[in-house]
Design a protein around this motif. Sequence first.
Motif, PDB file in Angstrom:
ATOM      1  N   VAL A  47       0.852  -1.188   0.000  1.00 41.08           N
ATOM      2  CA  VAL A  47       0.000   0.000   0.000  1.00 41.08           C
ATOM      3  C   VAL A  47       0.888   1.239   0.000  1.00 41.08           C
ATOM      4  N   ASP A  94      -6.786   3.921  -3.879  1.00 42.80           N
ATOM      5  CA  ASP A  94      -6.743   4.441  -2.518  1.00 42.80           C
ATOM      6  C   ASP A  94      -6.645   3.272  -1.543  1.00 42.80           C
ATOM      7  N   GLY A  95      -5.607   3.250  -0.743  1.00 42.75           N
ATOM      8  CA  GLY A  95      -5.420   2.180   0.229  1.00 42.75           C
ATOM      9  C   GLY A  95      -6.501   2.132   1.290  1.00 42.75           C
ATOM     10  N   GLN A  96      -7.266   3.203   1.435  1.00 46.82           N
ATOM     11  CA  GLN A  96      -8.348   3.231   2.412  1.00 46.82           C
ATOM     12  C   GLN A  96      -9.613   2.554   1.894  1.00 46.82           C
ATOM     13  N   ALA A 117      -1.997   8.979   5.147  1.00 46.61           N
ATOM     14  CA  ALA A 117      -3.402   8.680   4.901  1.00 46.61           C
ATOM     15  C   ALA A 117      -4.312   9.670   5.621  1.00 46.61           C
ATOM     16  N   LEU A 123      -7.373   3.035   6.832  1.00 48.18           N
ATOM     17  CA  LEU A 123      -6.297   2.389   6.081  1.00 48.18           C
ATOM     18  C   LEU A 123      -5.929   1.047   6.697  1.00 48.18           C
ATOM     19  N   GLU A 126      -8.578  -1.593   6.302  1.00 50.94           N
ATOM     20  CA  GLU A 126      -8.594  -2.126   4.943  1.00 50.94           C
ATOM     21  C   GLU A 126      -7.440  -3.105   4.738  1.00 50.94           C
TER      22      GLU A 126
END
Length: 202
Positions: A47, A94-96, A117, A123, A126
């Motif tokens: 990520v 988006d890593g979120q 983030a 984050l 996820e």
Amino acid sequence: MDERSVVTAYRRLSSTYDRFFGPVFEQGRQVAVHKMNCQAGDRVLEVGVGTGLSLEHYPDGVEVVGIDVSPDMLEHARQRVNGNADRITLQVMDGQATEYPDDSFDKVVAMYVVSVAPDPKKLVEEMKRVCKPGGEIFIVNHFSQKGPMAKLERLASPLSKLVGFRPSFPIDDFLAMADLDVVESVPVNAFGYWTFIHARNR
């Protein structure tokens, strides 16, 4: 911090990021990938892969999926894939809020991303969601410590949107928020100012 601020900040930084942050953060990258102990057949999600400085450290036979919210940073990362396109995939994401199903990866890593983030809790949640049960989660990040530096970091907090990360981010607050099953936590990089965290996914 918001996504637009992060994308804007890293658009400015993308052409000079390797020059300024490559050597400074390199030890942390090497420690992280070494301690990940990737085996042939593992599927790894990185990520916030950025310009791809970590990609050369992953061993052959490991599938690496690198995501980043910044298209400008990923343009540089693509130049590092070279002849490994069969096992390295890069995507703007988006890593979120990733697009992967639950339990998709054996290992999930975020290097120098948590304090970038907009919502660190989202984050980490996820990361846990897409990691297989019993899989491993790895984080390298700067966290605030006690002492004079903590005060300076708090004073720098209003610059977060400009520089693209949170200068003040206490590690105790992060660990309480993240609810991680921590296996190991060690200092990395110059003066041990950054922290490597290895956790098991429940």
